[in-house]
Design an enzyme around this catalytic site. Structure first.
Site, short mmCIF file in Angstrom:
data_model
loop_
_atom_site.label_atom_id
_atom_site.label_comp_id
_atom_site.label_asym_id
_atom_site.label_seq_id
_atom_site.Cartn_x
_atom_site.Cartn_y
_atom_site.Cartn_z
N HIS A 25 0.83 -1.21 0.00
CA HIS A 25 0.00 0.00 0.00
C HIS A 25 0.87 1.26 0.00
O HIS A 25 0.57 2.22 -0.71
CB HIS A 25 -0.96 0.00 1.21
CG HIS A 25 -1.90 -1.16 1.19
ND1 HIS A 25 -2.72 -1.47 2.26
CD2 HIS A 25 -2.16 -2.10 0.24
CE1 HIS A 25 -3.43 -2.56 1.95
NE2 HIS A 25 -3.11 -2.95 0.74
N TYR A 64 4.22 4.92 -6.35
CA TYR A 64 3.91 4.68 -7.77
C TYR A 64 3.01 5.77 -8.34
O TYR A 64 3.25 6.27 -9.44
CB TYR A 64 3.26 3.29 -7.89
CG TYR A 64 2.77 2.92 -9.25
CD1 TYR A 64 3.65 2.76 -10.32
CD2 TYR A 64 1.40 2.69 -9.49
CE1 TYR A 64 3.18 2.39 -11.58
CE2 TYR A 64 0.93 2.33 -10.73
CZ TYR A 64 1.83 2.18 -11.79
OH TYR A 64 1.37 1.83 -13.02
FE FE Z 1 -4.23 -2.16 6.54
MN MN Z 2 -3.03 -0.71 4.31
#
Ligand code: FE
Ligand code: MN
Length: 352
Positions: A128, A134
């Protein structure tokens, strides 16, 4: 000061075989190895399997269309502000979750199948955080602006301070879950991260991006947010099972005073989130304003309160019924069918 257990937790395992009785969620005697079998908490293993089945990488999602829209004049100044403040929150919030998981939670969750899940979750938090690198790179955004908003934008800084304080408490050298107060503080940390950060703060952030996605704007970011939300829904479910499991093992921790404190924590977080939404949407955009967000934050907070057995606070209706379409899409079974095949080929190739 009362104690949760009679004896202090020993890091050196005692001789003898493991039984399911030894596999407490917190304050287990033996943590020298993670004794996975026999599995005691099947829900933890199920969340681990579900997390693994959802593997994805941000760099697989094309950003061409987003780049085109970002460089053109298709977005209003208010929409651009919303995107920037949203990325500014998530870029560092995901890493706060990862840090708290690895530095604070992992040490004190002693059950092996839960630790197995925590390792999986930690990697997802890395993915994440990777997503925001990115996106920032793809759109050519000012990286120091995005990654410093946790310091420089007060509405974001206040949410992060609220969370970081919970991490600091557990990282204190003297912190232990062997005492009643320590075990309660640990539960507070779990509620602060799983229920409040990932369960409330993140969901309003998802709604902001999905409001653009459904207008066919910034759909590359939108798609990545769908994958993140799919992961976060498992993080939240694991967190809820862990919190409720610790309650079951240590019912004395869940005192009326503690419940009141947690309800107040959630009320405080809801206010922080409403202030953040106002900051992101000073004038509102098409189909979205900060009043809608107030309703949504309150609606989400009530749902989270229910899941850990606390009374609901607001009774607000869901102002964004389209959010459920986004959730449903993210849950679709065949969502990743083609990519799963590619991963299998990839792993074969790596052995050549
Ligand atoms: Fe999480
Ligand atoms: Mn997360």
């Amino acid at each position: 000061m009362s104690t949760v257990r009679e004896n202090g937790r020993s890091l050196i395992g005692k001789a003898g075989r493991f039984s399911a009785d030894d596999k407490r969620l917190i304050n287990c005697n033996q943590v020298d190895v993670n004794q996975l079998m026999p599995l005691k908490y099947k829900w933890a293993w199920k969340h681990y399997e579900n997390g693994c089945a959802n593997h994805w990488m941000p760099s697989e999602v094309p950003m061409n269309k987003d780049i085109e829209i970002w460089r053109s004049n298709q977005l209003t100044a208010d929409e651009r502000l919303l995107v920037m403040r949203n990325l500014g929150f998530f870029a560092t919030a995901e890493s706060l979750v990862g840090n708290n998981l690895v530095l604070a939670i992992f040490k004190f969750v002693t059950n092996a199948e839960c630790r197995q899940y925590l390792l999986r979750q930690a990697f997802e938090e890395a993915i994440h955080t990777h997503t925001f690198l990115y996106v920032v790179e793809s759109l050519g955004l000012d990286e120091s602006e995005v990654f410093n908003m946790y310091n420089e934008i007060p509405a974001i800084a206040r949410k992060d301070q609220f969370e970081m304080e919970l991490t600091r408490e557990v990282l204190d050298d003297d912190f232990t879950t062997d005492t009643f107060e320590g075990a309660q503080a640990f539960l507070k940390n779990l509620i602060g991260y799983y229920v409040i950060m990932e369960g409330i703060f993140f969901y309003t952030g998802f709604a902001m991006i999905f409001s653009l996605h459904r207008r066919n704007l910034m759909t590359g970011i939108g798609e990545q947010f769908q994958y993140i939300m799919r992961d976060e829904s498992i993080h939240l479910s694991f967190g809820v099972d862990l919190i409720n499991g610790i309650r079951q093992e240590n019912p004395e921790l869940w005192s009326p005073e503690f419940q009141n404190q947690m309800v107040e924590k959630i009320r405080e977080a809801v206010e922080l989130e409403i202030a953040y939404a106002k900051d992101c949407l000073p004038n509102g955009i098409l189909g979205l304003n900060s009043d809608g967000f107030r309703e949504y934050v309150q609606y989400i907070a009530d749902r989270r309160l229910e899941r850990i057995g606390l009374p609901v606070l607001y009774g607000s209706k869901n102002p964004f019924p389209w959010m459920s379409e986004m959730t449903d899409l993210a849950k679709e079974k065949n969502f990743f069918e083609t990519r799963v095949t590619e991963y299998q080929q990839g792993s074969v190739l790596s052995w050549d």
